[in-house]
Design a protein around this motif. Structure first.
Motif, PDB file in Angstrom:
ATOM      1  N   SER A 149      34.073  25.108  47.317  1.00 46.52           N
ATOM      2  CA  SER A 149      35.801  25.393  47.390  1.00 46.52           C
ATOM      3  C   SER A 149      35.937  26.500  46.598  1.00 46.52           C
ATOM      4  CB  SER A 149      36.282  23.899  46.732  1.00 46.52           C
ATOM      5  OG  SER A 149      35.755  24.107  45.231  1.00 46.52           O
ATOM      6  N   CYS A 182      36.489  30.131  39.504  1.00 47.65           N
ATOM      7  CA  CYS A 182      35.544  29.709  40.476  1.00 47.65           C
ATOM      8  C   CYS A 182      34.380  30.466  40.580  1.00 47.65           C
ATOM      9  CB  CYS A 182      36.333  29.496  41.758  1.00 47.65           C
ATOM     10  SG  CYS A 182      37.586  28.437  41.639  1.00 47.65           S
ATOM     11  N   CYS A 218      31.584  23.992  43.129  1.00 49.78           N
ATOM     12  CA  CYS A 218      32.370  25.159  42.347  1.00 49.78           C
ATOM     13  C   CYS A 218      32.176  25.211  41.024  1.00 49.78           C
ATOM     14  CB  CYS A 218      33.823  24.867  42.462  1.00 49.78           C
ATOM     15  SG  CYS A 218      34.925  26.374  42.500  1.00 49.78           S
ATOM     16  N   CYS A 234      34.589  26.339  38.638  1.00 54.05           N
ATOM     17  CA  CYS A 234      35.878  26.389  37.594  1.00 54.05           C
ATOM     18  C   CYS A 234      35.929  25.111  36.693  1.00 54.05           C
ATOM     19  CB  CYS A 234      36.972  26.246  38.594  1.00 54.05           C
ATOM     20  SG  CYS A 234      37.354  25.200  39.678  1.00 54.05           S
TER      21      CYS A 234
HETATM   22 ZN    ZN Z   1      37.200  26.453  41.913  1.00 49.23          ZN
END
Ligand code: ZN
Ligand code: PBG
Length: 344
Positions: A182, A143, A133, A135
């Motif tokens: 994710s 993300c 990811c 983020c």
């Molecule tokens: Zn994320």
């Protein structure tokens, strides 16, 4: 006499007594429909660039962030292996963040270094999975890549999944067994599968966070990772908690795109979703993520001294398995493995 009359009138009692199967613990285990085993647990691990020593995590009591190349990290993995926990999911915090989140695909990134170190020290014994990811790596905390549009700021899908492909290849290069996207972008599994295959990593698997809900239960994790979005929220990409059947759609899409394992996340408020997915597509290995807020709830309740932590923990994990999860990603993994050794 009334009992005999009751029986004669066709009621099954007292010939059928359900309690006969509950007298001996051995019989209870014999007829148990659900079995917990440490081999079904996946233990999340946290590494951070620039750390000198393990740092305790406020939101996840009992867990730490580790320097990527630390003795303590390897010792934790080896303690887990001894307890029968063989699968790990690594999250990283970089030393530097930017708009692109470029540390996520750097060969010197925290997760890449941790994987190389674990491989060097313990070979291919542990199953090493790595979260994919942006983020935790971007300065905006989303993300994917936000962009100003006439409808306001939206997260750009297709540029984001291209980045996920780069991240996945760099994790595969470092020695990951599985990558676990994710970000809940459309087509992320297809993009990653293609990138891995083109780079020659056909044996590296994908565990997809297929049905990941926009949940308040991620609070402690976001505190740990400092990965909250700096503006807006994640509701334009994570699933709406009101939807059950949409999870089946998400899982089917991921299956078609090439996911090897699919996931429902969180677990506890979504047991119906786990059950729905398992019944709809029973042949697809299903993981459930028993997330940080769920873990913290039990820890906080236990701290009050009014519940028995171990009982709650095993009950929670049992419920997730009973709902239909084949694997459980859980911060309880080591405590549960320990408890399972002594119980039964
Ligand atoms: Zn994320
Ligand atoms: C981010 C990510 C999150 C978790 C794992 N990866 C949460 C989020 O959407 O902010 C949650 C894990 C947990 O709460 O234990 N892609």
């Amino acid at each position: 006499a009334w009992l005999r009359e009751l029986a004669a009138s066709g009621f099954s009692f007292p010939r059928v007594r359900a309690r006969r199967l509950r007298i001996h613990p051995g019989v209870r285990s014999l007829v148990a429909e659900t079995r917990l085993d440490p081999s079904m647990f996946i233990l999340p691990l946290f590494v951070e660039d620039g750390l000198k020593s393990p740092k305790p995590l406020r939101g996840l009591p009992g867990h730490y962030k580790y320097p990527p190349e630390s003795r303590e990290l390897v010792e934790l993995v080896s303690r887990a292996l001894d307890l029968g926990v063989r699968n790990f999911l690594i999250f990283g915090t970089p030393g530097m963040r930017n708009f692109e989140g470029s540390e996520a695909w750097s060969p010197r990134g925290p997760v890449q270094r941790a994987i190389r170190f674990i491989r060097g020290e313990m070979g291919w014994k542990p199953v090493v999975m790595a979260d994919v990811c942006l983020c935790g790596y971007t300065d905006h905390g989303h993300c994917g890549y936000p962009r100003e549009t006439p409808r306001g700021v939206l997260i750009e899908n297709d540029r984001s999944i291209e980045a996920y492909g780069r991240v996945s290849v760099s994790l595969a290069e470092a020695g990951a067994d599985f990558v676990a996207p994710s970000g809940m972008m459309d087509g992320q599994v297809a993009a990653i599968r293609r990138a891995l295959d083109e780079a020659g990593y056909t044996e590296v698997g994908i565990m997809s966070y297929s049905a990941k809900y926009a949940s308040g239960f991620y609070g402690p994790f976001r505190d740990v990772m400092d990965s909250s979005p700096r503006f807006g929220d994640r509701r334009s990409y994570q699933m709406d908690p009101r939807n059950r059947f949409e999870a089946v759609k998400e899982v089917l899409l991921d299956a078609v795109e090439g996911a090897d394992i699919v996931m429902v996340k969180p677990a506890l408020s979504y047991l119906d979703v786990i059950s729905e997915v398992k019944r709809s597509i029973p042949w697809l290995p299903l993981a459930a993520y028993n997330v940080s807020g769920e873990y913290l709830m039990l820890k906080a309740a236990a701290e009050k001294g009014l519940v028995d932590y171990e009982t709650l923990m095993l009950e929670v994990l049992t419920s997730i398995a009973r709902a239909g999860a084949d694997a459980v990603i859980t911060y309880h993994a080591l405590e549960a493995a320990e408890a399972l050794k002594s119980s039964k």
